[in-house]
Design an enzyme around this catalytic site. Sequence first.
Site, PDB file in Angstrom:
ATOM      1  N   ASN A  80      -0.128  17.365  21.782  1.00  0.00           N
ATOM      2  CA  ASN A  80      -0.860  17.587  23.026  1.00  0.00           C
ATOM      3  C   ASN A  80      -2.351  17.696  22.719  1.00  0.00           C
ATOM      4  O   ASN A  80      -2.839  18.744  22.337  1.00  0.00           O
ATOM      5  CB  ASN A  80      -0.352  18.874  23.694  1.00  0.00           C
ATOM      6  CG  ASN A  80      -0.920  19.043  25.100  1.00  0.00           C
ATOM      7  OD1 ASN A  80      -1.739  18.223  25.550  1.00  0.00           O
ATOM      8  ND2 ASN A  80      -0.493  20.090  25.785  1.00  0.00           N
ATOM      9  N   GLY A  96       3.729  18.120  27.502  1.00  0.00           N
ATOM     10  CA  GLY A  96       2.273  17.982  27.516  1.00  0.00           C
ATOM     11  C   GLY A  96       1.681  17.032  26.489  1.00  0.00           C
ATOM     12  O   GLY A  96       0.477  16.803  26.460  1.00  0.00           O
ATOM     13  N   ASN A 114      -4.611  17.890  31.011  1.00  0.00           N
ATOM     14  CA  ASN A 114      -3.936  16.835  31.789  1.00  0.00           C
ATOM     15  C   ASN A 114      -2.426  17.086  31.942  1.00  0.00           C
ATOM     16  O   ASN A 114      -1.713  16.258  32.497  1.00  0.00           O
ATOM     17  CB  ASN A 114      -4.189  15.446  31.176  1.00  0.00           C
ATOM     18  CG  ASN A 114      -3.549  15.293  29.791  1.00  0.00           C
ATOM     19  OD1 ASN A 114      -2.739  16.123  29.370  1.00  0.00           O
ATOM     20  ND2 ASN A 114      -3.928  14.247  29.080  1.00  0.00           N
ATOM     21  N   ASP A 115      -1.946  18.233  31.471  1.00  0.00           N
ATOM     22  CA  ASP A 115      -0.495  18.476  31.464  1.00  0.00           C
ATOM     23  C   ASP A 115       0.110  18.436  32.866  1.00  0.00           C
ATOM     24  O   ASP A 115       1.241  17.986  33.049  1.00  0.00           O
ATOM     25  CB  ASP A 115      -0.168  19.834  30.830  1.00  0.00           C
ATOM     26  CG  ASP A 115      -0.488  19.866  29.342  1.00  0.00           C
ATOM     27  OD1 ASP A 115      -0.997  18.851  28.817  1.00  0.00           O
ATOM     28  OD2 ASP A 115      -0.255  20.913  28.709  1.00  0.00           O
ATOM     29  N   ASP A 174      13.939  -2.232  26.166  1.00  0.00           N
ATOM     30  CA  ASP A 174      15.001  -1.268  26.443  1.00  0.00           C
ATOM     31  C   ASP A 174      16.222  -1.957  27.066  1.00  0.00           C
ATOM     32  O   ASP A 174      16.067  -2.953  27.777  1.00  0.00           O
ATOM     33  CB  ASP A 174      14.441  -0.212  27.411  1.00  0.00           C
ATOM     34  CG  ASP A 174      15.417   0.925  27.635  1.00  0.00           C
ATOM     35  OD1 ASP A 174      15.708   1.628  26.654  1.00  0.00           O
ATOM     36  OD2 ASP A 174      15.891   1.101  28.769  1.00  0.00           O
ATOM     37  N   GLU A 209      16.961  -3.781  22.335  1.00  0.00           N
ATOM     38  CA  GLU A 209      17.952  -2.738  22.071  1.00  0.00           C
ATOM     39  C   GLU A 209      19.328  -3.211  22.526  1.00  0.00           C
ATOM     40  O   GLU A 209      19.506  -3.537  23.695  1.00  0.00           O
ATOM     41  CB  GLU A 209      17.567  -1.466  22.835  1.00  0.00           C
ATOM     42  CG  GLU A 209      18.597  -0.360  22.674  1.00  0.00           C
ATOM     43  CD  GLU A 209      18.530   0.712  23.767  1.00  0.00           C
ATOM     44  OE1 GLU A 209      18.815   1.874  23.471  1.00  0.00           O
ATOM     45  OE2 GLU A 209      18.181   0.379  24.925  1.00  0.00           O
ATOM     46  N   ASP A 223       0.358  13.694  24.720  1.00  0.00           N
ATOM     47  CA  ASP A 223      -0.420  12.677  25.428  1.00  0.00           C
ATOM     48  C   ASP A 223      -1.104  11.705  24.474  1.00  0.00           C
ATOM     49  O   ASP A 223      -0.958  11.798  23.250  1.00  0.00           O
ATOM     50  CB  ASP A 223      -1.450  13.356  26.348  1.00  0.00           C
ATOM     51  CG  ASP A 223      -2.249  14.434  25.612  1.00  0.00           C
ATOM     52  OD1 ASP A 223      -2.450  14.289  24.397  1.00  0.00           O
ATOM     53  OD2 ASP A 223      -2.642  15.430  26.263  1.00  0.00           O
TER      54      ASP A 223
END
Length: 632
Positions: free
Chosen positions: A152, A177, A157-158, A344, A373, A179
């Site tokens: 973090n 949190g 910005n959390d 994904d 994947e 980033d």
Amino acid sequence: MNKTFQVRTSTSSIKTRFVALCAIVFLLPFSAWTATLQIDRVEPPHWWVGMKSQQLELMIHARDIRNAKPSLQYPGVTLVGTHASDNPNYLWLQLKVSANTQPGFLNIKLRQGQDSTVVRYELQAREKDSARREGFSSADVVLNLMPDRFANGDPSNDNQAGFADKANRESKQGRHGGDIAGLVKNLDHIAGMGYTAIWPTPLLENNQPAFSYHGYASTDNYRIDARYGSNEDYRRMVQTAKQKGLKFIQDIVPNHIGDHHWWMRDLPAKDWLSNRNTFTPTNHARTTISDPYASALDREGFTQGWFAPSMPDMNGRNPRVANYLIQNAIWWVEYAGLAGIRVDTYGYSDKNFINEWVRRLREEYPRLGIVGEEWTDNPSVQAYWARGKTQANGFRSNLPSVMDFVLQGQMLKALSEPESWNTGLRRLYESLANDQLVAYPQDQVLFDGNHDTPRLFSALDEDPALTRMALAYVLTTKRTPQIYYGTEVLMTSPKKHDDFDAFRADFPGGWEGDAINAFTGQGLTSVQKEHQQWLRALLNWRKSQEVIHHGKLMHFVPDSGTYALVRYQGKNRVMVIFNKNKSDTSIDLKRFQEVWPAITKATNVISKEVLSLNQTFLAPARSVTILQTSIP
Ligand code: CA
């Protein structure tokens, strides 16, 4: 903020209804003055001149836009056609951008009766040599990390206005949190460890009410989640990483979105999502794609079923959906400067759509790395997706690499179970025979674990010796290796296979006030420190080893709890010797003379010690030894 398109509306009626809405500088990258058509989306938000494909399809969202008459005049750009759907609020414009078109703004006029609106749409210049960018390969080592759980760098910005899922570090399902700022701050640590590429789980906006930290339920495919940073922060991070020798791989999810995606408030068509926009669960029957006896019903049940009610399934058979997703992926590669993509739930997408998605990306960027994947323990299901072979049903995949779940699973079993004629190291040995199923085994991505698996150290009963054996295997066999964050300091997790949130604990030291800090070493146990140093030495050695990157491989039937594989190229030889026994074990080197002729000296690549070799090598109990030499 990227400068992209603007909208202006005017009217020819005397009584002008022109209403100047203040330049809309909320996160949309354009501004609007509007009368009738209130355009809130033009996607892609901008494009480039000089792309290989000259086709560009713009999706415009505005109330009752379907019957608007578009026109434009710009040297080199032609409006080829339009598409409408059963939703009057969408219009698709097909443009042709000819080869020598200059960068600039197109004025696209949309006329409705007496009124007209002008969309100013930007065509940017490309970065030099953009198309020739290098992808990732067996010369790289990829670090997989979860941005929310890594570091973090900016606690301010959390939490963000308009985002419901608030930070809660106490909950393993909450946002913690982490980033982009935290990642940028620690790029030197990552590069110093010896990784050469980073695959973060998705950073796109996931404005879901809960459980949003994992990133696999996007709510805007053109925007980085504000809790990580901005699009520009993301682009800068990729550029900074590149300067430090780190490539970036974006995790892209063509198969599904989040159920709070902006589309869900006004779906572009009745068949925008699979199963006529209605939740029907997937049967997860991945074998149906290659099974010669599978019913169409079951095949459809796999690819047309939704992953979860909160993850609406994209209908890749709708050409507008397909084009949208293809352009979206190209946009991120070009915009951010990516080296690769991790796809994904690859097999869950419609087969022809996803194959075309890859083809279009590689048409623009012939060397772009793309790894799909496919979570299976069946070698033929995995091999089906690897490029370079025609399958029994005639399918030819374009996909450069597949995640090697098969070998990863066998590796864990090989190291965990007792030795016998068909268990233990024999399993590892026999698994490599599956390489005959693929054209480019070195491009398959072998990993120690990822965000969906129990952590390696825990899977191996917290045995540091077995953990080193697994990592040495991942990093020296004929594969493109990927390591999960936290492995470097032996992070643990439950062994239960579906306790996903627990596989994604915070990296120690990523949060202010963490008592243990894996970046500085503070608070780590001596076992953790020793392991981190061992991995750092191995990764940094690997960086310059052409013989590991592109050399051939020969291996020998495991014998009494030991196994040797040799990588060779020209005169260079690297032998990796595994010994699972609880005592030192003498290994007869004569057996390996086909590839390892009478050699008297070799260097231990970790300790740098030069060893005098005779006909035998005494492999220390429960160890892996990597020896390097050159033959006369
Ligand atoms: Ca933060």
